[in-house]
Design a protein around this motif. Structure first.
Motif, mmCIF file in Angstrom:
data_model
loop_
_atom_site.group_PDB
_atom_site.id
_atom_site.type_symbol
_atom_site.label_atom_id
_atom_site.label_comp_id
_atom_site.label_asym_id
_atom_site.label_seq_id
_atom_site.Cartn_x
_atom_site.Cartn_y
_atom_site.Cartn_z
ATOM 1 N N ARG A 74 0.610 -1.059 0.067
ATOM 2 C CA ARG A 74 0.061 0.003 0.178
ATOM 3 C C ARG A 74 1.011 1.362 0.185
ATOM 4 O O ARG A 74 0.593 2.492 0.544
ATOM 5 C CB ARG A 74 -0.905 0.075 1.213
ATOM 6 N N ALA A 120 -9.310 0.117 7.344
ATOM 7 C CA ALA A 120 -8.618 -1.063 7.449
ATOM 8 C C ALA A 120 -7.375 -1.198 6.735
ATOM 9 O O ALA A 120 -6.373 -1.520 7.095
ATOM 10 C CB ALA A 120 -9.564 -2.152 7.301
ATOM 11 N N THR A 121 -7.607 -0.813 5.320
ATOM 12 C CA THR A 121 -6.362 -0.837 4.761
ATOM 13 C C THR A 121 -5.328 0.068 4.721
ATOM 14 O O THR A 121 -4.138 -0.216 4.701
ATOM 15 C CB THR A 121 -6.996 -0.615 2.901
ATOM 16 N N GLU A 124 -3.627 -0.640 8.148
ATOM 17 C CA GLU A 124 -2.496 -1.982 8.063
ATOM 18 C C GLU A 124 -1.407 -1.388 7.454
ATOM 19 O O GLU A 124 -0.124 -1.558 7.772
ATOM 20 C CB GLU A 124 -3.176 -2.980 7.023
ATOM 21 N N ALA A 127 0.717 0.643 9.825
ATOM 22 C CA ALA A 127 1.319 -0.245 10.717
ATOM 23 C C ALA A 127 2.493 -1.029 10.133
ATOM 24 O O ALA A 127 3.643 -0.945 10.875
ATOM 25 C CB ALA A 127 0.228 -1.189 11.147
ATOM 26 N N SER A 128 2.355 -1.112 9.016
ATOM 27 C CA SER A 128 3.922 -1.726 8.329
ATOM 28 C C SER A 128 4.752 -0.699 8.187
ATOM 29 O O SER A 128 5.883 -0.977 8.588
ATOM 30 C CB SER A 128 3.453 -2.113 6.840
ATOM 31 N N LYS A 131 6.413 -0.219 11.466
ATOM 32 C CA LYS A 131 7.243 -1.283 12.107
ATOM 33 C C LYS A 131 8.793 -1.244 11.426
ATOM 34 O O LYS A 131 9.785 -1.740 11.789
ATOM 35 C CB LYS A 131 6.806 -2.600 11.410
ATOM 36 N N ASN A 262 -3.681 -1.246 15.151
ATOM 37 C CA ASN A 262 -4.234 -2.560 15.247
ATOM 38 C C ASN A 262 -5.527 -2.579 15.547
ATOM 39 O O ASN A 262 -6.401 -3.369 14.986
ATOM 40 C CB ASN A 262 -3.094 -3.550 15.989
ATOM 41 N N VAL A 265 -7.687 -1.390 12.828
ATOM 42 C CA VAL A 265 -8.146 -2.479 11.855
ATOM 43 C C VAL A 265 -9.404 -3.307 12.319
ATOM 44 O O VAL A 265 -10.204 -3.788 11.738
ATOM 45 C CB VAL A 265 -6.826 -3.289 11.563
ATOM 46 N N ARG A 266 -8.894 -3.674 13.599
ATOM 47 C CA ARG A 266 -10.176 -4.736 14.171
ATOM 48 C C ARG A 266 -11.477 -4.081 14.260
ATOM 49 O O ARG A 266 -12.438 -4.585 14.095
ATOM 50 C CB ARG A 266 -9.711 -4.913 15.699
ATOM 51 N N ARG A 269 -13.070 -4.003 10.639
ATOM 52 C CA ARG A 269 -13.405 -5.211 10.209
ATOM 53 C C ARG A 269 -14.707 -5.678 10.999
ATOM 54 O O ARG A 269 -15.704 -5.927 10.327
ATOM 55 C CB ARG A 269 -12.256 -6.418 10.970
ATOM 56 N N ARG A 283 -13.090 -4.536 0.406
ATOM 57 C CA ARG A 283 -12.062 -4.015 -0.368
ATOM 58 C C ARG A 283 -12.263 -4.005 -2.040
ATOM 59 O O ARG A 283 -11.893 -3.111 -2.532
ATOM 60 C CB ARG A 283 -10.668 -4.709 -0.081
#
Length: 447
Positions: A74, A120-121, A124, A127-128, A131, A262, A265-266, A269, A283
């Motif tokens: 993404r 959500a997309t 995520e 979050a990447s 990291k 996170n 995202v939850r 969902r 999506r």
């Protein structure tokens, strides 16, 4: 998608990339649509010559180094760069589609399902990035591109390493977009935490669902005051009711009160599943709703093929007939010359050059087989001349239907029932042939 032509002062090539047009600009730089020698499209960002100095080069070099460390499905990938060139430039993956700001401005806000899928997309994706030890720091609707494979995040020019308190900006200077900036960033606090991107994502989702930012003001000073004042709540009006609790949490004034990515995202969902869909289904719906027609870039980069002699339909101001997915024998859709019948409503598509139809075009072959007999599921108008075929050697008209009586009609002899049985078998075979030819044409059509 609007791509402006190059100006006389623009370079025609940078770092091996041929520059084709302008796709964006800012106070510091210009972004071009480029193409590599191998045909790979790219967004080529160039620092304007008038602002190139040692500090600008240092910031640009930092952006390049950060982009080298960022990866993910993404995130628009870095392709090449030269911060030491004159002018400095970098090339990133070109994402064909509108940014979120322009999409909402053109088509209106997204519904709750699509907004939750977008949340959500992007959560995520961020979050990447986190990291990898980075913060985006400037997430906003204009930095979310809605491509044919889903949304992607761009512009890490203000990104910083999460543990770093060092900045290349001047003291007491706040850099970012105030309408999506969290209070701690507006106050100049350091070091910043991942919560700044959670807040910005909340502002992006609010805009996607309502069409406006958390705070609105006539001038930037009043806007900053609203952002940093803990007694002024963000404006969540217009957002779907089911999204309000999540948006309010993400836009909390204190960083420690915001959910983690996170958690975002939850909760997204859960909103999607409450409407009876899986995240992957939502999506796909988001991508189908937001993606630009896949042929737009091809039209922009295409070299015009040889044109048949005589004036084109566009030159004569007439309408061109474009084949549709309708069953053979139905009238073709009429659209303005050069437009595709598959164009999505509201999406501006550059006109296509006139194309010379080769003699093997399936439409010509279709005119030489029986038209299909309408079935009960067929909605062909009663005026359709089903079962007719052109005389032998006749050329096909624009419309694939033919009103010419079949060759030899009126000279048939023998048992009428036998002839009808043969005619029905022939019509069934004609339907199969016509369907195959139609599919072949759809696969080879340039639009």
């Amino acid at each position: 998608m609007h791509i402006a032509p190059l100006s006389p002062d623009d370079p025609s090539e940078l770092g091996g990339y041929e520059l084709l047009g302008r796709i964006g600009q800012g106070g510091m730089g210009q972004v071009y649509l480029g193409e590599s020698p191998g045909g790979e499209p790219a967004a080529v960002k160039v620092i304007k010559p008038g602002v190139v100095d040692s500090g600008t080069r240092l910031r640009f070099a930092q952006e390049v180094e950060i982009l080298k460390t960022v990866w993910g499905a993404r995130v628009a990938a870095l392709l090449d760069a030269d911060p030491e060139a004159d002018p400095p430039w970098l090339a990133t993956e070109y994402v064909e589609g509108l940014d979120l700001s322009r999409h909402v401005g053109r088509h209106g806000p997204l519904d709750s399902l699509l907004t939750a899928s977008l949340g959500a997309t992007l959560a995520e994706a961020l979050a990447s990035v986190h990291k990898q030890g980075l913060l985006h720091r400037d997430l906003k609707p204009a930095n979310v591109l809605l491509g044919p494979n889903g949304p992607k995040v761009i512009d890490f020019g203000l990104a910083v390493f999460a543990e770093s308190s060092v900045s290349l900006t001047a003291a007491d200077t706040v850099v970012g977009t105030p309408s999506c900036m969290p209070p701690e960033q507006a106050n100049g606090e350091k070091p910043l935490t991942p919560a700044v991107d959670v807040y910005a994502l909340g502002a992006v989702l609010l805009f996607a669902a309502s069409g406006h930012a958390p705070y609105r003001a006539d001038n930037i000073h009043l806007l900053f005051h609203q952002v940093v004042d803990p007694t002024i709540a963000p404006d969540l009006s217009g957002a779907p009711e089911e999204l309000v609790p999540l948006l309010a949490a993400m836009l909390a004034h204190r960083a420690e009160d915001r959910p983690t990515l996170n958690d975002v995202v939850r909760r997204c969902r859960a909103l999607i599943e409450a409407q009876g869909l899986k995240v992957a289904q939502a999506r796909r719906r988001l991508t189908n709703h937001t993606a630009a027609p896949a042929h737009v870039l091809d039209d922009l980069l295409a070299v015009a093929p040889p044109v048949a002699a005589g004036p084109s339909a566009r030159e004569q101001g007439r309408t061109a007939r474009v084949p549709t997915d309708a069953a053979p024998g139905r009238p073709e859709a009429k659209t303005p010359a050069g437009e595709s019948a598959r164009q999505k409503p509201g999406v501006a598509v550059p006109p296509m050059p006139p194309v010379q139809v080769p003699p093997t075009d399936p439409r010509l072959l279709l005119a030489r087989v029986d038209a299909p007999t309408p079935s009960s599921a067929d909605s062909t108008p009663a005026s359709t001349t089903a079962g007719r075929e052109p005389t032998e050697g006749a050329t096909a008209p624009d419309d694939v239907r033919s009103s010419v009586p079949p060759a030899g009609r009126g000279r048939v002899s023998g048992d009428d029932s036998s002839v009808r049985r043969r005619s029905r078998r022939h019509s069934a075979q004609a339907r199969i042939t016509a369907q195959r030819l139609r599919e072949a044409y759809a696969a080879s059509t340039p639009f």
